[in-house]
Design a protein around this motif. Structure first.
Motif, PDB file in Angstrom:
ATOM      1  N   PRO A 128     -10.070 -10.746   9.254  1.00 46.81           N
ATOM      2  CA  PRO A 128      -8.935 -11.658   9.051  1.00 46.81           C
ATOM      3  C   PRO A 128      -8.093 -11.295   7.835  1.00 46.81           C
ATOM      4  CG  PRO A 128     -10.948 -12.889   9.514  1.00 46.81           C
ATOM      5  CD  PRO A 128     -11.351 -11.471   9.300  1.00 46.81           C
ATOM      6  N   ASP A 129      -8.710 -10.791   6.770  1.00 44.71           N
ATOM      7  CA  ASP A 129      -7.950 -10.482   5.568  1.00 44.71           C
ATOM      8  C   ASP A 129      -6.995  -9.310   5.789  1.00 44.71           C
ATOM      9  OD1 ASP A 129     -10.238  -8.882   5.820  1.00 44.71           O
ATOM     10  OD2 ASP A 129     -10.243  -8.376   3.693  1.00 44.71           O
ATOM     11  N   VAL A 130      -7.392  -8.365   6.638  1.00 44.14           N
ATOM     12  CA  VAL A 130      -6.515  -7.230   6.943  1.00 44.14           C
ATOM     13  C   VAL A 130      -5.316  -7.703   7.759  1.00 44.14           C
ATOM     14  CG1 VAL A 130      -6.343  -5.021   8.150  1.00 44.14           C
ATOM     15  CG2 VAL A 130      -8.406  -5.577   6.832  1.00 44.14           C
ATOM     16  N   LEU A 131      -5.571  -8.546   8.755  1.00 43.64           N
ATOM     17  CA  LEU A 131      -4.468  -9.121   9.533  1.00 43.64           C
ATOM     18  C   LEU A 131      -3.569  -9.963   8.633  1.00 43.64           C
ATOM     19  CD1 LEU A 131      -2.975  -9.867  12.134  1.00 43.64           C
ATOM     20  CD2 LEU A 131      -4.672 -11.684  12.478  1.00 43.64           C
ATOM     21  N   ALA A 132      -4.175 -10.765   7.761  1.00 47.70           N
ATOM     22  CA  ALA A 132      -3.398 -11.634   6.872  1.00 47.70           C
ATOM     23  C   ALA A 132      -2.498 -10.822   5.954  1.00 47.70           C
ATOM     24  CB  ALA A 132      -4.332 -12.513   6.044  1.00 47.70           C
ATOM     25  N   LEU A 133      -2.985  -9.688   5.459  1.00 45.66           N
ATOM     26  CA  LEU A 133      -2.157  -8.824   4.612  1.00 45.66           C
ATOM     27  C   LEU A 133      -0.940  -8.336   5.374  1.00 45.66           C
ATOM     28  CD1 LEU A 133      -1.639  -7.230   2.026  1.00 45.66           C
ATOM     29  CD2 LEU A 133      -3.139  -5.429   2.913  1.00 45.66           C
ATOM     30  N   SER A 134      -1.147  -7.929   6.613  1.00 48.27           N
ATOM     31  CA  SER A 134      -0.025  -7.471   7.439  1.00 48.27           C
ATOM     32  C   SER A 134       0.975  -8.596   7.664  1.00 48.27           C
ATOM     33  CB  SER A 134      -0.556  -6.962   8.780  1.00 48.27           C
ATOM     34  OG  SER A 134       0.501  -6.634   9.654  1.00 48.27           O
ATOM     35  N   ILE A 135       0.482  -9.815   7.893  1.00 43.45           N
ATOM     36  CA  ILE A 135       1.358 -10.966   8.105  1.00 43.45           C
ATOM     37  C   ILE A 135       2.171 -11.250   6.849  1.00 43.45           C
ATOM     38  CG2 ILE A 135       1.388 -13.463   8.498  1.00 43.45           C
ATOM     39  CD1 ILE A 135      -1.059 -13.094  10.310  1.00 43.45           C
ATOM     40  N   ARG A 136       1.507 -11.245   5.699  1.00 42.01           N
ATOM     41  CA  ARG A 136       2.208 -11.534   4.440  1.00 42.01           C
ATOM     42  C   ARG A 136       3.245 -10.461   4.132  1.00 42.01           C
ATOM     43  NH1 ARG A 136      -3.079 -12.159   2.483  1.00 42.01           N
ATOM     44  NH2 ARG A 136      -2.711 -10.472   0.998  1.00 42.01           N
ATOM     45  N   GLN A 137       2.918  -9.208   4.430  1.00 44.20           N
ATOM     46  CA  GLN A 137       3.859  -8.121   4.174  1.00 44.20           C
ATOM     47  C   GLN A 137       5.099  -8.234   5.056  1.00 44.20           C
ATOM     48  OE1 GLN A 137       1.306  -4.685   4.737  1.00 44.20           O
ATOM     49  NE2 GLN A 137       0.918  -4.487   2.537  1.00 44.20           N
ATOM     50  N   SER A 138       5.003  -8.938   6.161  1.00 44.14           N
ATOM     51  CA  SER A 138       6.158  -9.133   7.041  1.00 44.14           C
ATOM     52  C   SER A 138       7.055 -10.271   6.559  1.00 44.14           C
ATOM     53  CB  SER A 138       5.687  -9.427   8.472  1.00 44.14           C
ATOM     54  OG  SER A 138       5.145 -10.739   8.568  1.00 44.14           O
ATOM     55  N   GLY A 139       6.658 -10.948   5.463  1.00 45.16           N
ATOM     56  CA  GLY A 139       7.477 -12.009   4.901  1.00 45.16           C
ATOM     57  C   GLY A 139       7.002 -13.412   5.222  1.00 45.16           C
ATOM     58  N   ILE A 140       5.887 -13.528   5.926  1.00 45.52           N
ATOM     59  CA  ILE A 140       5.323 -14.834   6.270  1.00 45.52           C
ATOM     60  C   ILE A 140       4.290 -15.217   5.216  1.00 45.52           C
ATOM     61  CG2 ILE A 140       4.023 -16.138   7.999  1.00 45.52           C
ATOM     62  CD1 ILE A 140       5.047 -14.045  10.073  1.00 45.52           C
ATOM     63  N   ASP A 141       4.399 -16.420   4.688  1.00 45.95           N
ATOM     64  CA  ASP A 141       3.438 -16.885   3.683  1.00 45.95           C
ATOM     65  C   ASP A 141       2.231 -17.532   4.352  1.00 45.95           C
ATOM     66  OD1 ASP A 141       4.957 -16.168   1.349  1.00 45.95           O
ATOM     67  OD2 ASP A 141       6.278 -17.853   1.781  1.00 45.95           O
ATOM     68  N   ILE A 142       1.086 -17.420   3.700  1.00 44.41           N
ATOM     69  CA  ILE A 142      -0.150 -18.017   4.217  1.00 44.41           C
ATOM     70  C   ILE A 142      -0.799 -18.844   3.114  1.00 44.41           C
ATOM     71  CG2 ILE A 142      -2.428 -17.612   5.219  1.00 44.41           C
ATOM     72  CD1 ILE A 142      -1.439 -14.961   6.283  1.00 44.41           C
ATOM     73  N   SER A 143      -1.170 -20.056   3.466  1.00 45.23           N
ATOM     74  CA  SER A 143      -1.952 -20.914   2.577  1.00 45.23           C
ATOM     75  C   SER A 143      -3.263 -21.239   3.275  1.00 45.23           C
ATOM     76  CB  SER A 143      -1.186 -22.204   2.262  1.00 45.23           C
ATOM     77  OG  SER A 143      -1.992 -23.086   1.501  1.00 45.23           O
ATOM     78  N   THR A 144      -4.365 -21.236   2.542  1.00 46.58           N
ATOM     79  CA  THR A 144      -5.654 -21.573   3.137  1.00 46.58           C
ATOM     80  C   THR A 144      -6.215 -22.832   2.482  1.00 46.58           C
ATOM     81  OG1 THR A 144      -7.043 -20.297   1.597  1.00 46.58           O
ATOM     82  CG2 THR A 144      -6.116 -19.116   3.486  1.00 46.58           C
ATOM     83  N   VAL A 145      -6.933 -23.603   3.284  1.00 44.18           N
ATOM     84  CA  VAL A 145      -7.616 -24.797   2.777  1.00 44.18           C
ATOM     85  C   VAL A 145      -9.076 -24.707   3.196  1.00 44.18           C
ATOM     86  CG1 VAL A 145      -7.739 -27.310   2.765  1.00 44.18           C
ATOM     87  CG2 VAL A 145      -5.511 -26.172   2.977  1.00 44.18           C
ATOM     88  N   TYR A 146      -9.950 -24.521   2.217  1.00 49.50           N
ATOM     89  CA  TYR A 146     -11.386 -24.484   2.488  1.00 49.50           C
ATOM     90  C   TYR A 146     -11.893 -25.920   2.567  1.00 49.50           C
ATOM     91  CZ  TYR A 146     -16.384 -23.759   1.748  1.00 49.50           C
ATOM     92  OH  TYR A 146     -17.752 -23.784   1.870  1.00 49.50           O
ATOM     93  N   THR A 147     -12.451 -26.285   3.708  1.00 50.85           N
ATOM     94  CA  THR A 147     -12.852 -27.672   3.932  1.00 50.85           C
ATOM     95  C   THR A 147     -14.340 -27.910   3.735  1.00 50.85           C
ATOM     96  OG1 THR A 147     -13.240 -27.329   6.305  1.00 50.85           O
ATOM     97  CG2 THR A 147     -10.982 -27.903   5.618  1.00 50.85           C
TER      98      THR A 147
END
Length: 256
Positions: free
Chosen positions: A195-214
């Motif tokens: 997931p972290d590799v995919l998330a890096l690609s997403i963020r590099q495309s200009g999309i922000d990601i926030s996570t909430v650990y529940t």
């Protein structure tokens, strides 16, 4: 130094200065004439240039306490949900849930009001409560172990959210609005697709990601790994000293 050498030195420095000035003018010209102008998200929770995808882990092992209440509290009572308002400053919300598969519960076009969004969140919460009350923990644990051996759950949730945004951008549907994925989970497991590799690609495309650990505690492996999924300083915990709603509101209004 003779006069000729002095003139050559002055002319060289002048040439460098003119070259620098030309570069600055060129950059400003391109920026001002570009066909794509990206809007700042805004600073008022009720008036944002923003599209959000809520990604919710609904596996049985997921700690769900307060998740849907938190999501509902993220938005101000006067927030404009959906598109088509006279004032274009609005927030569209899509919802993805995931367990063995990722399910798009709502696309960006579904919600036209805060009332409609809250009704959907309440329905999803009620469904989750009913499923949890009818399925045994042993059955769910066996299913989860099987899934973690074959699939990557978090990856599927993020991938579904990213696909929603890609489809909207390709259709030139509010392409200039900022995009934010908010992931709610207490699990982080993978086999082949990280997931972290995919998330890096997403963020590099200009999309922000926030996570909430529940989950419980703040030093567990999942809480640590989620820091590599979300943007810097956008990884929160349901039990943070700062109220989670306040943190998420800050994440939405600070996107640039």
């Amino acid at each position: 130094m003779n006069l000729l050498q002095l003139l050559l030195l002055v002319n060289g420095e002048l040439l460098e200065l003119l070259s620098l000035l030309y570069f600055v003018i060129s950059v400003v010209f391109v920026a001002c004439t570009s066909s794509t102008t990206y809007r700042k998200c805004g600073t008022n929770i009720n008036y944002l240039w923003l599209d959000i995808v809520l990604v919710i882990d609904n596996t049985r092992i997921m700690q769900m306490d307060g998740v849907y209440d938190t999501i509902q509290a993220m938005f101000g009572q006067s927030v404009r949900i959906g598109a088509g308002h006279p004032d274009p400053r609005s927030t569209r919300v899509a919802i993805v849930t995931y367990n063995e598969v990722a399910t798009v519960e709502a696309e960006f076009s579904k919600f036209k009001s805060l009332t409609a969004l809250n009704q959907e969140l309440e329905k999803l919460n009620a469904t989750q409560i009913r499923i949890r009350s009818t399925r045994s923990w042993i059955c769910e644990f066996i299913i989860l172990v099987f899934l973690l051996q074959k699939y990557i759950l978090t990856f599927r949730g993020l991938s579904a959210a990213n696909n929603l945004i890609i489809a909207a951008n390709r259709a030139n549907d509010r392409k200039q609005y900022k995009k934010l994925i908010v992931l709610f989970t207490s699990n982080y497991s993978f086999k082949n697709q990280r997931p972290d590799v995919l998330a890096l690609s997403i963020r590099q495309s200009g999309i922000d990601i926030s996570t909430v650990y529940t989950g419980a505690g703040t030093t567990g492996n999942t809480a640590f790994q989620l820091k590599f999924v979300g943007n810097y300083n956008m990884n929160f915990h349901m039990q943070d000293a700062t109220p989670i709603v306040q943190e998420l509101q800050g994440a939405t209004v600070s996107r640039r």
